[in-house]
Write a protein that holds these residues in place. Structure first.
Motif, PDB file in Angstrom:
ATOM      1  N   PHE A   1      41.137  36.176  35.490  1.00 29.58           N
ATOM      2  CA  PHE A   1      42.006  35.633  36.534  1.00 29.58           C
ATOM      3  C   PHE A   1      42.521  34.272  36.098  1.00 29.58           C
ATOM      4  O   PHE A   1      41.829  33.562  35.370  1.00 29.58           O
ATOM      5  N   GLU A   2      43.718  33.912  36.556  1.00 31.74           N
ATOM      6  CA  GLU A   2      44.253  32.574  36.332  1.00 31.74           C
ATOM      7  C   GLU A   2      44.810  32.048  37.645  1.00 31.74           C
ATOM      8  O   GLU A   2      45.289  32.822  38.474  1.00 31.74           O
ATOM      9  N   VAL A   3      44.719  30.733  37.831  1.00 35.45           N
ATOM     10  CA  VAL A   3      45.303  30.092  39.011  1.00 35.45           C
ATOM     11  C   VAL A   3      46.032  28.827  38.596  1.00 35.45           C
ATOM     12  O   VAL A   3      45.737  28.232  37.562  1.00 35.45           O
ATOM     13  N   SER A   4      47.000  28.435  39.399  1.00 30.15           N
ATOM     14  CA  SER A   4      47.675  27.151  39.220  1.00 30.15           C
ATOM     15  C   SER A   4      48.112  26.649  40.589  1.00 30.15           C
ATOM     16  O   SER A   4      48.073  27.386  41.575  1.00 30.15           O
ATOM     17  N   GLY A   5      48.526  25.389  40.640  1.00 30.23           N
ATOM     18  CA  GLY A   5      48.997  24.817  41.898  1.00 30.23           C
ATOM     19  C   GLY A   5      47.883  24.277  42.767  1.00 30.23           C
ATOM     20  O   GLY A   5      48.053  24.179  43.984  1.00 30.23           O
ATOM     21  N   CYS A   6      46.722  23.944  42.166  1.00 30.07           N
ATOM     22  CA  CYS A   6      45.625  23.360  42.934  1.00 30.07           C
ATOM     23  C   CYS A   6      44.834  22.437  42.014  1.00 30.07           C
ATOM     24  O   CYS A   6      45.041  22.420  40.803  1.00 30.07           O
ATOM     25  N   SER A   7      43.938  21.645  42.608  1.00 31.38           N
ATOM     26  CA  SER A   7      43.131  20.723  41.815  1.00 31.38           C
ATOM     27  C   SER A   7      42.054  21.484  41.047  1.00 31.38           C
ATOM     28  O   SER A   7      41.739  22.629  41.354  1.00 31.38           O
ATOM     29  N   GLU A   8      41.462  20.815  40.056  1.00 28.85           N
ATOM     30  CA  GLU A   8      40.449  21.468  39.230  1.00 28.85           C
ATOM     31  C   GLU A   8      39.207  21.806  40.047  1.00 28.85           C
ATOM     32  O   GLU A   8      38.609  22.862  39.858  1.00 28.85           O
ATOM     33  N   ALA A   9      38.818  20.925  40.970  1.00 27.53           N
ATOM     34  CA  ALA A   9      37.622  21.170  41.780  1.00 27.53           C
ATOM     35  C   ALA A   9      37.801  22.413  42.656  1.00 27.53           C
ATOM     36  O   ALA A   9      36.893  23.251  42.770  1.00 27.53           O
ATOM     37  N   VAL A  10      38.977  22.537  43.266  1.00 25.26           N
ATOM     38  CA  VAL A  10      39.251  23.699  44.125  1.00 25.26           C
ATOM     39  C   VAL A  10      39.291  24.968  43.283  1.00 25.26           C
ATOM     40  O   VAL A  10      38.723  26.001  43.667  1.00 25.26           O
ATOM     41  N   ALA A  11      39.926  24.904  42.114  1.00 25.75           N
ATOM     42  CA  ALA A  11      40.020  26.071  41.237  1.00 25.75           C
ATOM     43  C   ALA A  11      38.638  26.495  40.747  1.00 25.75           C
ATOM     44  O   ALA A  11      38.330  27.684  40.662  1.00 25.75           O
ATOM     45  N   LYS A  12      37.798  25.500  40.426  1.00 26.15           N
ATOM     46  CA  LYS A  12      36.463  25.807  39.907  1.00 26.15           C
ATOM     47  C   LYS A  12      35.630  26.537  40.960  1.00 26.15           C
ATOM     48  O   LYS A  12      34.950  27.517  40.659  1.00 26.15           O
ATOM     49  N   GLU A  13      35.707  26.076  42.203  1.00 28.15           N
ATOM     50  CA  GLU A  13      34.961  26.723  43.290  1.00 28.15           C
ATOM     51  C   GLU A  13      35.503  28.125  43.558  1.00 28.15           C
ATOM     52  O   GLU A  13      34.739  29.071  43.784  1.00 28.15           O
ATOM     53  N   ALA A  14      36.833  28.281  43.525  1.00 28.54           N
ATOM     54  CA  ALA A  14      37.445  29.598  43.750  1.00 28.54           C
ATOM     55  C   ALA A  14      37.022  30.587  42.672  1.00 28.54           C
ATOM     56  O   ALA A  14      36.672  31.737  42.960  1.00 28.54           O
ATOM     57  N   MET A  15      37.010  30.138  41.421  1.00 31.17           N
ATOM     58  CA  MET A  15      36.609  31.009  40.317  1.00 31.17           C
ATOM     59  C   MET A  15      35.116  31.341  40.376  1.00 31.17           C
ATOM     60  O   MET A  15      34.695  32.430  40.000  1.00 31.17           O
ATOM     61  N   SER A  16      34.312  30.376  40.844  1.00 27.13           N
ATOM     62  CA  SER A  16      32.886  30.622  40.998  1.00 27.13           C
ATOM     63  C   SER A  16      32.643  31.716  42.035  1.00 27.13           C
ATOM     64  O   SER A  16      31.798  32.605  41.837  1.00 27.13           O
ATOM     65  N   ARG A  17      33.403  31.682  43.121  1.00 24.27           N
ATOM     66  CA  ARG A  17      33.269  32.709  44.164  1.00 24.27           C
ATOM     67  C   ARG A  17      33.726  34.070  43.648  1.00 24.27           C
ATOM     68  O   ARG A  17      33.130  35.098  43.973  1.00 24.27           O
ATOM     69  N   ALA A  18      34.775  34.059  42.827  1.00 20.04           N
ATOM     70  CA  ALA A  18      35.256  35.320  42.251  1.00 20.04           C
ATOM     71  C   ALA A  18      34.232  35.888  41.273  1.00 20.04           C
ATOM     72  O   ALA A  18      33.991  37.098  41.243  1.00 20.04           O
ATOM     73  N   ALA A  19      33.610  35.009  40.468  1.00 20.32           N
ATOM     74  CA  ALA A  19      32.630  35.458  39.474  1.00 20.32           C
ATOM     75  C   ALA A  19      31.431  36.116  40.147  1.00 20.32           C
ATOM     76  O   ALA A  19      30.823  37.033  39.584  1.00 20.32           O
ATOM     77  N   ASN A  20      31.080  35.660  41.361  1.00 22.09           N
ATOM     78  CA  ASN A  20      29.965  36.251  42.096  1.00 22.09           C
ATOM     79  C   ASN A  20      30.252  37.690  42.512  1.00 22.09           C
ATOM     80  O   ASN A  20      29.333  38.456  42.784  1.00 22.09           O
ATOM     81  N   LYS A  21      31.526  38.068  42.587  1.00 18.79           N
ATOM     82  CA  LYS A  21      31.908  39.425  42.986  1.00 18.79           C
ATOM     83  C   LYS A  21      31.926  40.387  41.802  1.00 18.79           C
ATOM     84  O   LYS A  21      32.040  41.592  41.994  1.00 18.79           O
ATOM     85  N   LEU A  22      31.880  39.856  40.579  1.00 19.80           N
ATOM     86  CA  LEU A  22      32.006  40.690  39.385  1.00 19.80           C
ATOM     87  C   LEU A  22      30.637  41.002  38.791  1.00 19.80           C
ATOM     88  O   LEU A  22      29.664  40.294  39.047  1.00 19.80           O
ATOM     89  N   CYS A  23      30.590  42.038  37.949  1.00 24.13           N
ATOM     90  CA  CYS A  23      29.332  42.459  37.337  1.00 24.13           C
ATOM     91  C   CYS A  23      29.165  41.850  35.948  1.00 24.13           C
ATOM     92  O   CYS A  23      28.446  42.395  35.121  1.00 24.13           O
ATOM     93  N   LEU A  24      29.842  40.734  35.672  1.00 21.83           N
ATOM     94  CA  LEU A  24      29.831  40.089  34.357  1.00 21.83           C
ATOM     95  C   LEU A  24      29.439  38.630  34.492  1.00 21.83           C
ATOM     96  O   LEU A  24      29.614  38.042  35.564  1.00 21.83           O
ATOM     97  N   ARG A  25      28.945  38.043  33.393  1.00 22.16           N
ATOM     98  CA  ARG A  25      28.799  36.591  33.343  1.00 22.16           C
ATOM     99  C   ARG A  25      30.145  36.012  32.923  1.00 22.16           C
ATOM    100  O   ARG A  25      30.790  36.538  32.022  1.00 22.16           O
ATOM    101  N   CYS A  26      30.556  34.943  33.593  1.00 24.79           N
ATOM    102  CA  CYS A  26      31.874  34.377  33.337  1.00 24.79           C
ATOM    103  C   CYS A  26      31.785  32.870  33.175  1.00 24.79           C
ATOM    104  O   CYS A  26      30.788  32.263  33.573  1.00 24.79           O
ATOM    105  N   LYS A  27      32.850  32.291  32.593  1.00 24.56           N
ATOM    106  CA  LYS A  27      32.928  30.839  32.529  1.00 24.56           C
ATOM    107  C   LYS A  27      34.310  30.381  32.951  1.00 24.56           C
ATOM    108  O   LYS A  27      35.285  31.137  32.875  1.00 24.56           O
ATOM    109  N   PHE A  28      34.382  29.121  33.393  1.00 22.79           N
ATOM    110  CA  PHE A  28      35.608  28.513  33.880  1.00 22.79           C
ATOM    111  C   PHE A  28      36.338  27.864  32.720  1.00 22.79           C
ATOM    112  O   PHE A  28      35.728  27.141  31.915  1.00 22.79           O
ATOM    113  N   LEU A  29      37.637  28.123  32.597  1.00 21.21           N
ATOM    114  CA  LEU A  29      38.457  27.493  31.568  1.00 21.21           C
ATOM    115  C   LEU A  29      39.538  26.645  32.205  1.00 21.21           C
ATOM    116  O   LEU A  29      40.020  26.977  33.291  1.00 21.21           O
TER     117      LEU A  29
END
Length: 137
Positions: free
Chosen positions: A105-133
């Motif tokens: 997934f990719e996002v834009s138009g928001c701060s890094e803190a908001v994006a990091k939290e959003a991606m963390s919530r998305a990663a919890n829904k997936l069956c993979l280990r993920c990292k934030f870029l």
């Protein structure tokens, strides 16, 4: 409506190999922040949709979201308590094979803190280990 192909050449596919590392779709192409897979596996259409909803809810519909994977492979399952044999089971759902390094997934138009939290919530829904870029400016 679930995420699935409109039509496919063959309804049932064999498992094949999911080996190696992602050589394409492994860099940020559209947004400013991304979620990258660290492990290999199969992500179902329901998991993709749940992750998308989690990102959009946290962003409160601000910013833009890109979904960089699509469930193009069918998987089959035989009914419960059925004896072996008698052919391959019916199509049960759709999955996207994911290799380590794949941007999901990719996002834009928001701060890094908001994006990091959003991606963390998305990663919890997936069956993979993920990292934030984040894109190097």
């Amino acid at each position: 409506m679930p995420l699935m192909p409109k039509r496919v050449k063959y309804r049932k596919v064999q498992r094949g190999s999911n080996a190696g590392l992602a050589t394409t779709n492994n860099k940020i192409d559209f947004g400013d922040f991304a979620l990258q897979a660290l492990t290999r596996g199969y992500v179902t259409n329901n998991q993709i949709e749940a992750a998308r909803v989690a990102i959009n809810r946290h962003l409160k519909r601000r910013g833009k979201v890109w979904i960089r994977l699509f469930p193009f492979r069918s998987f089959t399952k035989k009914p419960l308590e059925v004896r072996m044999g008698k052919g391959k089971g019916a199509v049960e759902g759709w999955v996207a094979p994911v290799l380590p390094g794949r941007v999901l997934f990719e996002v834009s138009g928001c701060s890094e803190a908001v994006a990091k939290e959003a991606m963390s919530r998305a990663a919890n829904k997936l069956c993979l280990r993920c990292k934030f870029l984040s894109r190097e400016a």
